[in-house]
Design a protein around this motif. Structure first.
Motif, PDB file in Angstrom:
ATOM      1  N   UNK A 139       0.830  -1.203   0.000  1.00 14.89           N
ATOM      2  CA  UNK A 139       0.000   0.000   0.000  1.00 14.89           C
ATOM      3  C   UNK A 139       0.866   1.256   0.000  1.00 14.89           C
ATOM      4  N   UNK A 140       1.911   1.271   0.804  1.00 15.64           N
ATOM      5  CA  UNK A 140       2.810   2.415   0.836  1.00 15.64           C
ATOM      6  C   UNK A 140       3.486   2.622  -0.510  1.00 15.64           C
ATOM      7  N   UNK A 141       3.887   1.526  -1.164  1.00 14.66           N
ATOM      8  CA  UNK A 141       4.518   1.636  -2.480  1.00 14.66           C
ATOM      9  C   UNK A 141       3.605   2.309  -3.483  1.00 14.66           C
ATOM     10  N   UNK A 142       2.321   2.004  -3.418  1.00 14.67           N
ATOM     11  CA  UNK A 142       1.339   2.628  -4.308  1.00 14.67           C
ATOM     12  C   UNK A 142       1.160   4.110  -3.987  1.00 14.67           C
ATOM     13  N   UNK A 143       0.986   4.411  -2.707  1.00 16.28           N
ATOM     14  CA  UNK A 143       0.717   5.791  -2.301  1.00 16.28           C
ATOM     15  C   UNK A 143       1.879   6.727  -2.628  1.00 16.28           C
ATOM     16  N   UNK A 144       3.111   6.216  -2.503  1.00 12.34           N
ATOM     17  CA  UNK A 144       4.278   7.044  -2.792  1.00 12.34           C
ATOM     18  C   UNK A 144       4.273   7.572  -4.227  1.00 12.34           C
ATOM     19  N   UNK A 145       3.641   6.845  -5.134  1.00 10.08           N
ATOM     20  CA  UNK A 145       3.669   7.200  -6.555  1.00 10.08           C
ATOM     21  C   UNK A 145       2.577   8.189  -6.953  1.00 10.08           C
ATOM     22  N   UNK A 146       1.654   8.471  -6.054  1.00 10.82           N
ATOM     23  CA  UNK A 146       0.552   9.359  -6.402  1.00 10.82           C
ATOM     24  C   UNK A 146       1.003  10.815  -6.481  1.00 10.82           C
ATOM     25  N   UNK A 147       0.398  11.556  -7.379  1.00 12.74           N
ATOM     26  CA  UNK A 147       0.767  12.972  -7.563  1.00 12.74           C
ATOM     27  C   UNK A 147       0.449  13.810  -6.326  1.00 12.74           C
ATOM     28  N   UNK A 148      -0.523  13.357  -5.547  1.00 10.85           N
ATOM     29  CA  UNK A 148      -0.925  14.116  -4.364  1.00 10.85           C
ATOM     30  C   UNK A 148      -0.133  13.716  -3.114  1.00 10.85           C
ATOM     31  N   UNK A 149       0.927  12.914  -3.292  1.00 10.42           N
ATOM     32  CA  UNK A 149       1.717  12.484  -2.134  1.00 10.42           C
ATOM     33  C   UNK A 149       2.275  13.676  -1.356  1.00 10.42           C
ATOM     34  N   UNK A 160      -1.269   4.317   7.481  1.00 10.32           N
ATOM     35  CA  UNK A 160      -0.865   2.951   7.145  1.00 10.32           C
ATOM     36  C   UNK A 160      -0.113   2.312   8.313  1.00 10.32           C
ATOM     37  N   UNK A 161       0.763   3.080   8.952  1.00 12.81           N
ATOM     38  CA  UNK A 161       1.495   2.564  10.112  1.00 12.81           C
ATOM     39  C   UNK A 161       0.526   2.199  11.236  1.00 12.81           C
ATOM     40  N   UNK A 162      -0.460   3.044  11.478  1.00 16.16           N
ATOM     41  CA  UNK A 162      -1.438   2.784  12.525  1.00 16.16           C
ATOM     42  C   UNK A 162      -2.307   1.578  12.182  1.00 16.16           C
ATOM     43  N   UNK A 163      -2.658   1.447  10.901  1.00 16.96           N
ATOM     44  CA  UNK A 163      -3.445   0.297  10.459  1.00 16.96           C
ATOM     45  C   UNK A 163      -2.669  -0.997  10.666  1.00 16.96           C
ATOM     46  N   UNK A 164      -1.377  -0.964  10.353  1.00 16.39           N
ATOM     47  CA  UNK A 164      -0.538  -2.151  10.568  1.00 16.39           C
ATOM     48  C   UNK A 164      -0.536  -2.557  12.036  1.00 16.39           C
ATOM     49  N   UNK A 165      -0.311  -1.594  12.924  1.00 22.97           N
ATOM     50  CA  UNK A 165      -0.267  -1.898  14.349  1.00 22.97           C
ATOM     51  C   UNK A 165      -1.618  -2.401  14.854  1.00 22.97           C
ATOM     52  N   UNK A 166      -2.691  -1.776  14.406  1.00 24.04           N
ATOM     53  CA  UNK A 166      -4.041  -2.208  14.798  1.00 24.04           C
ATOM     54  C   UNK A 166      -4.309  -3.636  14.319  1.00 24.04           C
ATOM     55  N   UNK A 167      -3.924  -3.914  13.090  1.00 27.74           N
ATOM     56  CA  UNK A 167      -4.165  -5.232  12.518  1.00 27.74           C
ATOM     57  C   UNK A 167      -3.376  -6.315  13.246  1.00 27.74           C
ATOM     58  N   UNK A 168      -2.127  -6.021  13.572  1.00 26.12           N
ATOM     59  CA  UNK A 168      -1.299  -6.991  14.298  1.00 26.12           C
ATOM     60  C   UNK A 168      -1.883  -7.265  15.681  1.00 26.12           C
ATOM     61  N   UNK A 169      -2.352  -6.213  16.338  1.00 26.94           N
ATOM     62  CA  UNK A 169      -2.971  -6.384  17.652  1.00 26.94           C
ATOM     63  C   UNK A 169      -4.232  -7.241  17.549  1.00 26.94           C
ATOM     64  N   UNK A 170      -5.047  -6.989  16.524  1.00 26.41           N
ATOM     65  CA  UNK A 170      -6.262  -7.786  16.327  1.00 26.41           C
ATOM     66  C   UNK A 170      -5.925  -9.242  16.027  1.00 26.41           C
ATOM     67  N   UNK A 171      -4.927  -9.451  15.196  1.00 30.21           N
ATOM     68  CA  UNK A 171      -4.582 -10.797  14.747  1.00 30.21           C
ATOM     69  C   UNK A 171      -3.982 -11.638  15.853  1.00 30.21           C
ATOM     70  N   UNK A 172      -3.165 -11.024  16.695  1.00 28.66           N
ATOM     71  CA  UNK A 172      -2.419 -11.789  17.705  1.00 28.66           C
ATOM     72  C   UNK A 172      -3.025 -11.730  19.090  1.00 28.66           C
ATOM     73  N   UNK A 173      -3.743 -10.630  19.381  1.00 29.20           N
ATOM     74  CA  UNK A 173      -4.263 -10.408  20.741  1.00 29.20           C
ATOM     75  C   UNK A 173      -3.146 -10.522  21.774  1.00 29.20           C
ATOM     76  N   UNK A 174      -1.928 -10.129  21.358  1.00 27.23           N
ATOM     77  CA  UNK A 174      -0.751 -10.335  22.200  1.00 27.23           C
ATOM     78  C   UNK A 174       0.069  -9.060  22.355  1.00 27.23           C
ATOM     79  N   UNK A 175       0.072  -8.469  23.548  1.00 30.56           N
ATOM     80  CA  UNK A 175       0.941  -7.307  23.787  1.00 30.56           C
ATOM     81  C   UNK A 175       2.409  -7.644  23.555  1.00 30.56           C
ATOM     82  N   UNK A 176       2.784  -8.886  23.865  1.00 26.46           N
ATOM     83  CA  UNK A 176       4.177  -9.296  23.681  1.00 26.46           C
ATOM     84  C   UNK A 176       4.574  -9.249  22.213  1.00 26.46           C
ATOM     85  N   UNK A 177       3.695  -9.713  21.331  1.00 29.42           N
ATOM     86  CA  UNK A 177       4.016  -9.688  19.899  1.00 29.42           C
ATOM     87  C   UNK A 177       4.042  -8.252  19.375  1.00 29.42           C
TER      88      UNK A 177
END
Length: 254
Positions: A139-149, A160-177
């Protein structure tokens, strides 16, 4: 399976899709809670005014997100974590793009339509964290190429960074991970930043000086681009580390 995860995923989306906005450089035009005038018109089956967009409620926006985005990416059938990655990408750049980034990460046919093959791969994946991170990188690779970047890039990168962290938390349910991934992101930032500082942009000693001028300028151009890429990567890894740390604090404190 995540049939009961729509509300949590919607809450994440709405955190980034604020109130009414009509930015002159946004190709979507007037937007409220992330819903554009065009999307609202399609949902209602008629043309709408900016005033109607401005009057859109969160509840109405949620109905649209479920019908036109969540259902399109088969959110109810995706495992937790992969669902929010697909939904947030779909909202930000369209359902087809959201599907393609997930398909790229899963290593299946990239056609922008989540069907049996994509769902099977998603359900059977061994480490969802790796898939989440690959999807976010695509997703980041795509967004970097947009004229409005230059206008919206910093906000997109944080999202995107926040989405990644949210998704990992949802997937693992693990503060350690989550902590492990925060540490990895911080180390990656340090490595990329060190590489950017070490790149010999504009110099390089006798070997570069002895080159023909046209070759010298070509080399300098390549080195400049490489340094810029390293610096951009370092900045994004810093955002990822920060997002993971915030998610970790949220998970541990409650």
């Amino acid at each position: 399976m995540s049939r009961n995860n729509f509300e949590a995923c919607l809450a994440h989306v709405l955190k980034w899709e604020g109130g009414y906005v009509d930015h002159p450089k946004d190709p979507g035009g007037a937007t409220n809670h992330g819903i554009t005038r065009k999307t609202l018109s399609a949902f209602l089956g008629r043309a709408v005014t900016k005033a109607e967009v401005k009057a859109l409620t969160k509840n109405q926006a949620g109905q649209i997100y479920r019908l036109r985005y969540w259902n399109k990416v088969k959110g109810d059938e995706l495992p937790q974590g992969l669902d929010v990655v697909a939904l947030d990408g779909a909202v930000n750049s369209g359902p087809s793009r959201g599907a393609k980034w997930l398909q790229t990460a899963l290593g299946v046919t990239v056609d922008g339509v989540i069907g049996r093959g994509t769902l099977g791969a998603a359900i059977n994946v061994i480490d969802r964290v790796e898939v989440i991170q690959r999807a976010c990188a695509a997703r980041m690779g795509f967004l970097h190429k947009l004229r409005t970047w230059s206008t919206f890039g910093r906000g997109w990168a944080r999202r995107v960074a926040d989405t990644e962290a949210e998704a990992v938390a949802m997937a693992t349910q693990s503060p350690e991970r989550v902590k492990v991934e925060a540490d990895k992101a911080q180390k990656a930032r340090a490595t990329q930043a060190k590489g950017a500082r070490a790149a010999p942009v504009g110099g390089g000693g006798a070997l570069l000086v002895d080159l023909p001028q046209w070759v010298l300028w070509s080399v300098i151009g390549v080195l400049t681009v490489c340094t810029l890429i390293l610096a951009l990567n370092a900045a994004q890894h810093a955002r990822r580390a920060d997002a993971y740390r915030k998610k970790l604090e949220e998970m541990t404190n409650g």
